[in-house]
Design a protein around this motif. Structure first.
Motif, PDB file in Angstrom:
ATOM      1  N   ASN B 185       0.826  -1.213   0.000  1.00 20.94           N
ATOM      2  CA  ASN B 185       0.000   0.000   0.000  1.00 20.94           C
ATOM      3  C   ASN B 185       0.855   1.256   0.000  1.00 20.94           C
ATOM      4  N   CYS B 186       2.009   1.189   0.699  1.00 16.60           N
ATOM      5  CA  CYS B 186       2.878   2.366   0.777  1.00 16.60           C
ATOM      6  C   CYS B 186       3.536   2.630  -0.557  1.00 16.60           C
ATOM      7  N   ASN B 188       2.383   2.411  -3.493  1.00 17.27           N
ATOM      8  CA  ASN B 188       1.523   2.692  -4.633  1.00 17.27           C
ATOM      9  C   ASN B 188       1.874   3.960  -5.381  1.00 17.27           C
ATOM     10  N   GLU B 189       1.710   5.092  -4.706  1.00 19.28           N
ATOM     11  CA  GLU B 189       1.918   6.317  -5.477  1.00 19.28           C
ATOM     12  C   GLU B 189       3.393   6.668  -5.569  1.00 19.28           C
ATOM     13  N   THR B 205       0.030   2.979   7.678  1.00 14.20           N
ATOM     14  CA  THR B 205      -0.350   2.219   6.485  1.00 14.20           C
ATOM     15  C   THR B 205      -0.180   0.725   6.726  1.00 14.20           C
ATOM     16  N   LYS B 208      -2.919  -0.434   9.023  1.00 13.12           N
ATOM     17  CA  LYS B 208      -4.230  -0.522   8.375  1.00 13.12           C
ATOM     18  C   LYS B 208      -4.324  -1.814   7.566  1.00 13.12           C
ATOM     19  N   ASP B 256      -6.172  14.578   2.727  1.00 12.86           N
ATOM     20  CA  ASP B 256      -6.181  13.460   1.790  1.00 12.86           C
ATOM     21  C   ASP B 256      -5.304  12.331   2.291  1.00 12.86           C
ATOM     22  N   ASP B 257      -4.088  12.726   2.719  1.00 11.97           N
ATOM     23  CA  ASP B 257      -3.178  11.688   3.217  1.00 11.97           C
ATOM     24  C   ASP B 257      -3.765  10.999   4.439  1.00 11.97           C
ATOM     25  N   SER B 259      -6.894  10.527   5.144  1.00 11.79           N
ATOM     26  CA  SER B 259      -8.010   9.609   4.892  1.00 11.79           C
ATOM     27  C   SER B 259      -7.547   8.309   4.273  1.00 11.79           C
ATOM     28  N   LYS B 260      -6.283   8.293   3.758  1.00  9.52           N
ATOM     29  CA  LYS B 260      -5.787   7.000   3.262  1.00  9.52           C
ATOM     30  C   LYS B 260      -5.364   6.083   4.388  1.00  9.52           C
ATOM     31  N   SER B 264     -10.687   0.298   6.796  1.00  7.35           N
ATOM     32  CA  SER B 264     -12.045   0.307   6.257  1.00  7.35           C
ATOM     33  C   SER B 264     -12.919  -0.756   6.868  1.00  7.35           C
ATOM     34  N   SER B 277     -12.741  12.366   7.928  1.00  3.67           N
ATOM     35  CA  SER B 277     -11.722  12.865   7.008  1.00  3.67           C
ATOM     36  C   SER B 277     -11.881  14.345   6.747  1.00  3.67           C
TER      37      SER B 277
END
Lengths: 174, 372
Positions: B185-186, B188-189, B205, B208, B256-257, B259-260, B264, B277
């Protein structure tokens, strides 16, 4: 379909009796063993912390053992009724009735004891664990065990009455 | 604690039926009955109100050592040199917990073994972040490894000191460990550099992904395990979400950061998470969790004139729901709850020790959360 029923009718009553005998002792022991393994695992787990085996839990195991004794009582009575040999024209109506009743007696005892054994296992496990924490619960929970035991007893009573009434007719032996 | 080689005993049935699950009411005891009864034995030995009252009346740490010797802790501090420190007490208590946990782990068979491993992954993540942060502040590797939580040790943890960013973290260290997939997940971007700002983002991360994986695994296990474990993990997820939000006010972490990082799986997902968020201060957080009754009650207790912190309120609620696990049967939730309750007990003992050693016994009852 007709062939199936005809085949069933042609099975010798001695076969039915023997199957009943097998199911009786077999299923009783399955139930008894199921109860003992369930109770035993939990008893050993709590006894490590207590430092000694809680002997009261062996009463639960004793109740499970009694179920297999019911099974063996009915089996032994059934073995005394079973006989060998068959008359030439074929088994008589009495013989057939005896065969079916012995099968049903065995099945009744076996299934009742199996279910009672599973019940005693789950309940006995709860007893082992909860009496380790709260000692005074044991006497009250014993009543639950007794009710579970009685389920097996009902099966044995019905089977004994059934096998008491049936006898293979006078058969010809060669 | 080493990773012993695991081998799947019954490959054939596993191919047919999938990974094993715990038994139902009539077959649970075959595999796990002994350990479940063993853990229930531990529960009877947790410290009671009486024990805490005795400990609170101590004047020195030596007194506390004497009182603890009469509980199930026994002589665990017997070999320590005379001026006791609170860190020693904490380390020894944790050592006892780890020994108990290792007993469970060495005696466990398949589905329980994986379940106990999942409990360890949380500590592994904390250890990783500890080592990375320590490396950034130029501490010695040996000193860092000593401070790691023993439940979360794994073989390649020493080589974390060489990692500079998240993909190196994955390639060199985590790829062989079970928590490797969590860092994807980390990645990704952008490649998160392991520096001051991003260390907390990496931690959250990883955590989560771990919580969601654990939740899915418990759902797979089904039965009594799924019932209670999913509730416990939902609370954990919501707690993380609320804590991340509250801690991010006044920092550079953008919405934004932020809420990641929310898991969930919680009760707050999706409606509460959406409000969280967008929250800017504590009142908006309170409003975001208002629709869930337990959290609403939690926040009500934290009025402006109360001395309790949010963390303490969460610990109290955690103790309450973890005690419920011992009322269930034929499930694995009590293994997880045992670890959590023991942790709370250790926190209690350390809090009492701190108050005693600083001579502030009046404040003891503020931070003490008795288990029973």
């Amino acid at each position: 379909m007709g062939n199936f029923i005809t085949t069933l009718l042609e099975v010798s009553p001695h076969m039915w009796a023997a199957l009943g005998l097998a199911l009786c002792i077999g299923l009783s022991v399955v139930g008894s063993a199921w109860g003992i393994w369930t109770i035993g695992a939990s008893t050993l787990g709590v006894s490590i912390h207590k430092g000694k085996l809680e002997t009261r839990n062996l009463v639960s195991i004793l109740f499970c053992e009694a179920l297999s004794i019911y099974g063996i009582i009915v089996s032994i009575i059934m073995t005394t009724k079973a006989q060998t040999g068959e008359c030439m024209p074929g088994p008589s109506a009495v013989d057939r009735q005896t065969g079916y009743m012995m099968f049903s007696a065995g099945l009744i005892t076996g299934c009742c004891n199996m279910m009672a054994g599973i019940t005693l296992g789950v309940v006995g496990k709860g007893i082992a664990v909860s009496t380790a924490a709260v000692s005074s619960l044991f006497v009250k929970l014993l009543i639950v065990l007794i009710f579970g035991e009685v389920l097996g007893l009902y099966g044995m009573i019905v089977s004994l009455i059934e096998t008491g009434n049936c006898n293979f007719g006078k058969t010809c032996t060669f | 604690m080493e990773e012993p080689g695991r081998y799947d005993m019954d490959i054939f049935t596993q191919a047919l039926f999938g990974p094993p699950r715990p038994g139902n009411m009539i077959s649970f005891n075959i595999e796990d009955g002994f350990l479940e009864a063993y853990v229930r034995g531990f529960r009877t030995k947790l410290l009671t109100q009486n024990d805490y009252a005795n400990l609170c009346q101590c004047d020195t740490l030596e007194d506390m050592k004497m009182h603890l010797a009469q509980t199930e802790y026994g002589d665990f501090l017997a070999n320590e040199p005379s001026p006791l420190a609170t860190t020693t007490i904490k380390d020894k208590c944790t050592e006892k917990l780890v020994n108990d946990f290792n007993y469970l782990r060495t005696n466990a068979v398949e589905p329980l073994y994986t379940f106990l491993d999942y409990i360890r992954y949380g500590y592994m993540i904390d250890n990783i972040i500890l080592v990375i942060t320590g490396t950034l502040h130029q501490r010695e590797t040996a000193e860092l490894l000593e401070r790691c939580h023993p439940l979360g040790m794994f073989k390649t943890i020493g080589s974390l000191t060489a990692c500079r960013n998240a993909s190196e973290l994955y390639k060199h260290v985590l790829v062989d460990t079970p928590i490797g997939p969590y860092i994807l997940n980390c990645l990704n971007e952008q490649d998160l550099d392991a520096d001051e700002k991003n260390v907390e983002v990496i931690r959250n991360t990883l955590y989560k992904a771990y919580l969601e994986d654990f939740y899915n695994y418990c759902q797979y296990l089904g039965g009594a395990t799924a019932e209670l474990m999913c509730d416990l993990l939902q609370f954990e997820a919501d707690r993380r979400a609320i804590t991340i939000t509250m801690n991010s006010f006044g920092t550079e972490l953008g919405k934004d950061d932020r809420s990641k990082l929310y898991p969930s799986i919680g009760l707050l997902h999706p409606a509460g998470i959406l409000k969280l968020s967008k929250a800017d201060d504590a009142d908006q957080v309170r409003e975001a969790v208002n629709h869930i009754l337990p959290y609403r009650k939690l926040f009500q207790e934290l009025g402006p004139n109360s001395e309790k912190s949010l963390e303490d309120a969460f610990f109290e609620y955690e103790v309450e729901i973890n005690k419920m696990a011992f009322d269930t049967q034929m499930g694995y939730a009590l293994f997880y709850s045992f670890v959590k309750l023991k942790e709370q007990e250790i926190r209690n003992i350390v809090w009492i020790a701190e108050c005693v050693s600083q001579g502030q016994k009046g404040k003891v009852h503020q931070g003490l959360i008795p288990l029973f």
